[in-house]
Enzyme design. Structure first.
Site, PDB file in Angstrom:
ATOM      1  N   SER A 287       1.396  -1.048  -0.421  1.00 14.05           N
ATOM      2  CA  SER A 287      -0.181   0.129  -0.163  1.00 14.05           C
ATOM      3  C   SER A 287       0.455   0.713   0.398  1.00 14.05           C
ATOM      4  O   SER A 287       2.635   1.119  -0.297  1.00 14.05           O
ATOM      5  CB  SER A 287      -0.982  -0.109   1.597  1.00 14.05           C
ATOM      6  OG  SER A 287      -0.226   0.720   2.663  1.00 14.05           O
TER       7      SER A 287
ATOM      8  N   TYR B  69       4.090   1.293  11.338  1.00 13.84           N
ATOM      9  CA  TYR B  69       3.499   0.132  10.200  1.00 13.84           C
ATOM     10  C   TYR B  69       3.950   0.973   9.396  1.00 13.84           C
ATOM     11  O   TYR B  69       4.932  -0.111   8.032  1.00 13.84           O
ATOM     12  CB  TYR B  69       1.886   0.612  10.165  1.00 13.84           C
ATOM     13  CG  TYR B  69       1.807   0.313   9.932  1.00 13.84           C
ATOM     14  CD1 TYR B  69       1.566  -1.347   9.431  1.00 13.84           C
ATOM     15  CD2 TYR B  69       0.733   0.597   8.261  1.00 13.84           C
ATOM     16  CE1 TYR B  69       0.544  -2.311   9.074  1.00 13.84           C
ATOM     17  CE2 TYR B  69       0.672  -0.041   7.224  1.00 13.84           C
ATOM     18  CZ  TYR B  69       0.239  -1.716   7.591  1.00 13.84           C
ATOM     19  OH  TYR B  69      -0.733  -2.203   6.951  1.00 13.84           O
TER      20      TYR B  69
END
Length: 87
Positions: free
Chosen positions: A44, A57
């Site tokens: 992503s 993250y």
């Protein structure tokens, strides 16, 4: 960087990497023996972009992309292809 942030970074990296690295370790020997295979990871925008409040993250996802690039180099010529699809 505070201790809590450092711990979160390590935990996110471990969780993020363990699934992919473990799976790759299981399938690559068989693919290499057959001289054929394809490993695809779907990423992503977090792989390429730092986002506020998502340090751990984003860092772990970027690390996985570097892992896949290294894996691609390791497997070059073996018949096993490695791709990372980024959104």
């Amino acid at each position: 960087m505070g201790v809590l942030v450092a711990v979160a970074l390590v935990c996110a990296a471990v969780v993020s990497a363990c699934g992919l690295v473990g799976w790759v370790g299981l399938v690559v020997p068989h693919m290499a023996q057959q001289r054929s295979g394809l490993i695809v990871n779907i990423g992503s925008f977090f792989d390429k972009l730092g986002v506020k409040r998502n340090l751990a993250y984003c860092a772990s996802k970027a690390g996985l992309i570097r892992y896949l690039e290294s894996l691609r180099a390791e497997l070059r010529g073996s018949g096993v292809r490695v791709s990372a699809l980024l959104r």
